[in-house]
Enzyme design. Structure first.
Site, PDB file in Angstrom:
ATOM      1  CD  GLU A   1      -3.252   0.735   2.025  1.00 30.55           C
ATOM      2  OE1 GLU A   1      -4.317   1.353   1.847  1.00 30.55           O
ATOM      3  OE2 GLU A   1      -3.014   0.056   3.037  1.00 30.55           O
TER       4      GLU A   1
ATOM      5  CE1 TYR B   1      -3.497  -3.774   0.973  1.00 33.95           C
ATOM      6  CE2 TYR B   1      -3.368  -2.418  -1.004  1.00 33.95           C
ATOM      7  CZ  TYR B   1      -3.915  -2.684   0.236  1.00 33.95           C
ATOM      8  OH  TYR B   1      -4.883  -1.853   0.745  1.00 33.95           O
TER       9      TYR B   1
ATOM     10  CG  ASP C   1      -2.904  -5.872   4.211  1.00 37.03           C
ATOM     11  OD1 ASP C   1      -3.627  -6.797   4.645  1.00 37.03           O
ATOM     12  OD2 ASP C   1      -3.290  -4.696   4.084  1.00 37.03           O
TER      13      ASP C   1
ATOM     14  CG  ASN D   1      -6.897  -6.839   3.218  1.00 37.69           C
ATOM     15  OD1 ASN D   1      -7.197  -6.261   4.261  1.00 37.69           O
ATOM     16  ND2 ASN D   1      -6.458  -6.191   2.146  1.00 37.69           N
TER      17      ASN D   1
ATOM     18  CG  ASP E   1      -4.197   1.453   8.668  1.00 38.63           C
ATOM     19  OD1 ASP E   1      -3.099   1.463   8.085  1.00 38.63           O
ATOM     20  OD2 ASP E   1      -5.273   1.300   8.059  1.00 38.63           O
ATOM     21  CG  HIS E   2      -1.415  -2.426   8.205  1.00 39.77           C
ATOM     22  ND1 HIS E   2      -1.826  -3.718   7.992  1.00 39.77           N
ATOM     23  CD2 HIS E   2      -2.261  -1.651   7.475  1.00 39.77           C
ATOM     24  CE1 HIS E   2      -2.858  -3.732   7.180  1.00 39.77           C
ATOM     25  NE2 HIS E   2      -3.152  -2.482   6.848  1.00 39.77           N
TER      26      HIS E   2
END
Length: 245
Positions: free
Chosen positions: A29, A99, A138, A140, A235-236
């Site tokens: 990201e 990602y 990530d 998700n 936020d990670h």
């Protein structure tokens, strides 16, 4: 990262980068296009995959050892325009920075997400037939209830739907290992992502959605797999894998 420019300009990314001194950094990201940022990283080779859409997605690998080869697609024209994968080939293994698409509220992008899961696993299997694979990113998905703070209220939400969790189970069953859970099978309350809302990080109301997944043949080489919850900047937080080369 939720934007590498914000991480560098606001959150002191370079201090963390230098402190960690990793052999390979996998970044997801990035949210930049070519020419929008120049990083001075002495001793590292830089590889970027930019999304066609501006300010969206994007991945990068920064590596001390120059790879034998680098690719930025998974061989699927429909899925390869969002900058979601970089694969670096080394003598003994591949490193894949990924990602994974988010299924989006009300699972409106679940079909796309499941298409991605199937195509990505097929891509990894092709690599794994040549040499072992280390996947960082990530992904998700919180695989099991232990991997998020509030599993009951999040059931059927993006990242904890039955479909996404089953796809991740299928991946592991195909010959791969979740490195953190291998070493910490019962460790709860350790997360890698927190919403910006409702003071989630202060309350540790988080999700473990960032992983190192490795080919099963590498599992005995894993020396440590940690989640660096004390590192701020988005936020990670980063996840870390140490293994014998």
């Amino acid at each position: 990262m939720n934007g590498i420019r914000a991480a560098v300009n606001t959150h002191d990314f370079m201090a963390t980068f230098n402190q960690l001194d990793a052999d390979v950094f996998c970044i997801q990201e990035t949210k930049v296009q070519a020419g929008q940022i120049e990083l001075d990283l002495p001793g590292y080779h830089q590889y970027w995959n930019f999304a066609e859409r501006k300010g969206y997605s994007g991945t990068a690998i920064f590596t001390k050892e120059k790879p034998l080869s680098v690719s930025t697609d998974i061989g699927n024209e429909e899925l390869d325009h969002e900058g979601r994968v970089i694969t670096a080939e080394y003598p003994k293994y591949y490193v894949v920075c990924c990602y994974t698409p988010n299924a989006q509220p009300k699972l409106k992008r679940l079909a796309f997400r499941q298409q991605w899961d199937a195509v990505f696993l097929a891509y990894l299997q092709k690599l794994n037939a040549i040499k072992p694979v280390v996947v960082c990113g990530d992904l998700n998905v919180a695989h099991e209830p232990i991997d998020l703070k509030n599993p009951a209220s999040n059931h059927h939400n993006p990242g904890f739907s039955d479909e996404e969790r089953a796809d991740f189970s299928n991946w592991l069953a195909a010959g791969y290992v979740d490195s953190f859970r291998l070493l910490h099978p019962n460790k709860a309350g350790i997360y890698s992502w927190w919403s910006y809302r409702f003071h989630a990080r202060e309350n540790n109301s988080g999700w473990r959605i960032d992983y190192f997944v490795v080919s099963e043949i590498l599992k005995d080489k894993i020396e440590a797999a940690e989640i660096l919850t004390n590192v701020y900047g988005s936020d990670h937080c980063p996840v870390e894998l140490d293994f014998a080369n």
